[in-house]
Design a protein around this motif. Structure first.
Motif, PDB file in Angstrom:
ATOM      1  N   LYS A 104       0.850  -1.186   0.000  1.00 19.16           N
ATOM      2  CA  LYS A 104       0.000   0.000   0.000  1.00 19.16           C
ATOM      3  C   LYS A 104       0.888   1.239   0.000  1.00 19.16           C
ATOM      4  O   LYS A 104       1.799   1.366   0.831  1.00 19.16           O
ATOM      5  N   GLU A 152      -3.234  15.841  -6.605  1.00 16.62           N
ATOM      6  CA  GLU A 152      -4.505  15.143  -6.473  1.00 16.62           C
ATOM      7  C   GLU A 152      -5.264  14.974  -7.786  1.00 16.62           C
ATOM      8  O   GLU A 152      -6.300  14.312  -7.804  1.00 16.62           O
ATOM      9  N   LYS A 171      -5.960  11.433  -8.540  1.00 22.36           N
ATOM     10  CA  LYS A 171      -6.220  10.746  -7.270  1.00 22.36           C
ATOM     11  C   LYS A 171      -7.082   9.495  -7.438  1.00 22.36           C
ATOM     12  O   LYS A 171      -6.770   8.432  -6.886  1.00 22.36           O
ATOM     13  N   GLU A 172      -8.178   9.601  -8.184  1.00 24.40           N
ATOM     14  CA  GLU A 172      -9.100   8.474  -8.301  1.00 24.40           C
ATOM     15  C   GLU A 172      -8.475   7.322  -9.091  1.00 24.40           C
ATOM     16  O   GLU A 172      -8.699   6.149  -8.770  1.00 24.40           O
ATOM     17  N   LYS A 230      -5.995   5.686  -6.796  1.00 24.72           N
ATOM     18  CA  LYS A 230      -6.685   4.968  -5.720  1.00 24.72           C
ATOM     19  C   LYS A 230      -7.066   3.565  -6.175  1.00 24.72           C
ATOM     20  O   LYS A 230      -7.024   2.603  -5.398  1.00 24.72           O
ATOM     21  N   ASP A 245      -4.456   1.162  -5.565  1.00 27.70           N
ATOM     22  CA  ASP A 245      -4.095   1.064  -4.148  1.00 27.70           C
ATOM     23  C   ASP A 245      -3.013   2.065  -3.756  1.00 27.70           C
ATOM     24  O   ASP A 245      -2.181   1.805  -2.887  1.00 27.70           O
ATOM     25  N   GLU A 249      -2.688   5.945  -2.406  1.00 23.89           N
ATOM     26  CA  GLU A 249      -3.455   7.052  -1.813  1.00 23.89           C
ATOM     27  C   GLU A 249      -2.644   8.345  -1.863  1.00 23.89           C
ATOM     28  O   GLU A 249      -1.459   8.359  -1.513  1.00 23.89           O
ATOM     29  N   ILE A 303      -6.750   6.818   6.685  1.00 14.97           N
ATOM     30  CA  ILE A 303      -6.663   5.724   5.707  1.00 14.97           C
ATOM     31  C   ILE A 303      -6.467   4.405   6.451  1.00 14.97           C
ATOM     32  O   ILE A 303      -5.411   4.154   7.030  1.00 14.97           O
TER      33      ILE A 303
END
Length: 407
Positions: free
Chosen positions: A76, A91, A94-95, A98, A101, A103, A117
């Motif tokens: 992670k 950011e 970001k999605e 994510k 995995d 962040e 988190i």
């Protein structure tokens, strides 16, 4: 669970116009090997991912290449923004990240719960929680008023930092009771050692945050912002991992490292040295000593070694500056490059006015008189002194011609 703590990557950094891209690639390759060998479960990067808020396209590509390499392992990855980073830029993907995995917390969110988190094991059980606190900017911490004094503003900053970590601890305790919690932070704490490469844009020494104000809830605090690796005096283990690469000549003797925490053994980290990929060398002395030291260079690294040269002499002498420039410009040795040089003279006059007694005003003297007085302070042979005077006369004559032409 094993956690690796690093920070201050400064992707895109240049050291005296020398790109450090190759250095970073070698570090990432080493880091990937370490993650694999140590069986790291969580990688924490505590701010200053980039060196500039608007990094070059090549720096961004290097960043994404690094994430792709590290994503091959069952690990992670959590990254926070630092004072050098643009929260919006970090950011933007970001999605997408994510889903891999990875962040990203680039800046302070409106909802503090977004900082929290949870880390789950293969059975889906949360056995660790991370409070990923990014660099806290002035606007994140307080609302200033015109009536505030400077001391009030500094205390407001400290209280804002303290409250952020306190509220993050409360959320962790409420949502994940009895689960170990780690915090990330990117800030300047009191009593630590800095290097020339740090550019503090929020707070200086007077506003340094006392580490005791982090509280005692978190099991470990992973800090970034200070490039020199060190522990801070908090109630719990709290460490600056330091930058993995030397980013200034003042860091040339620092042992660069990452920190590894094994929660099954406790919360004191193990320091793992990062190999030195490039040597930063500082050579000082008089001209003869510098020349000798340059000739004797032998140690070589994977990458070109960078050299800073400092001439140290007792008496000021313009010819020695010229000789130093000649030495530097003529230096050629495979695997080495001089990127900075300067001269220092212990007994150098600070100004021409100091060459005369207090009862004489500089503006009342002729230029030739001032020049003669200044060069009298140096030991030149007769031929050299005559050449200097002739050159001065030519310059003075040219100036007079220019003045007459304007009239």
């Amino acid at each position: 669970m094993k956690i690796l703590h690093t920070a201050d990557w400064h992707i895109g950094k240049k050291l005296h116009k020398t790109e450090l891209a190759e250095d970073f690639d070698l570090f990432v390759n080493w880091l990937c090997k370490t993650i694999e060998e140590e069986k790291i479960d969580v990688l924490l990067v505590s701010g200053d991912i980039f060196d500039l808020a608007n990094p070059s396209s090549e720096a961004r590509r290097q960043y994404y290449r690094a994430l792709v390499k590290m994503n091959r392992f069952d690990c992670k990855i959590i990254l926070t923004g630092g004072n050098h980073d643009s929260p919006a830029m970090l950011e933007a993907p970001k999605e997408i990240l994510k889903a891999l995995d990875i962040e990203i917390v680039g800046g302070m969110p409106q909802n503090l719960e977004e900082l929290i988190i949870p880390i789950k094991n293969s059975d889906g059980i949360t056995n660790l929680v991370i409070a990923a606190v990014p660099f806290l900017r002035d606007a994140d911490l307080r609302k200033s008023t015109e009536s505030e004094t400077h001391e009030d503003r500094l205390e407001a900053l400290k209280n804002g930092i303290q409250n952020t970590f306190f509220e993050a601890a409360q959320i962790c305790e409420q949502q994940f009771p009895a689960v170990p919690a780690l915090a990330m932070g990117h800030l300047f704490t009191a009593g630590i050692e800095t290097s020339e490469s740090e550019r503090e844009i929020q707070i200086g020494n007077l506003a340094a945050f006392e580490a005791s104000r982090f509280g005692s809830y978190f099991n470990y605090i992973a800090l970034g912002h200070i490039h020199k690796p060190q522990r801070v005096a908090a109630a719990v283990p709290a460490f600056y991992s330091g930058s993995p690469l030397p980013l200034s000549f003042s860091e040339r003797r620092d042992e660069k490292r990452v920190l590894i925490i094994d929660s099954e053994e406790g919360w004191e980290p193990k320091s793992v040295p990062v190999p030195g990929f490039r040597a930063l060398l500082k050579i000082s002395g008089d001209l003869e000593q510098i020349s000798l030291k340059l000739d004797e260079l032998e140690e070589k690294k994977d990458l070109e070694s960078l050299i800073e040269v400092e001439l140290k002499e007792e008496q000021y002498d313009a010819l020695k500056i010229y000789d130093l420039d000649t030495l530097v410009s003529g230096f050629q040795k495979e695997g080495y490059r001089i990127v900075k040089h300067r001269a220092g003279f212990k007994n150098q006059l600070k100004g021409a006015g100091q060459a005369f007694s207090a009862d004489k005003q500089l503006q009342d003297l002729k230029p030739k008189d001032v020049f003669l007085e200044l060069i009298a302070k140096h030991e030149y042979d007769t031929e050299t002194k005559q050449e200097i005077l002739s050159a001065f006369d030519e310059i003075l004559e040219e100036l007079h011609r220019d003045e007459n032409a304007e009239i």
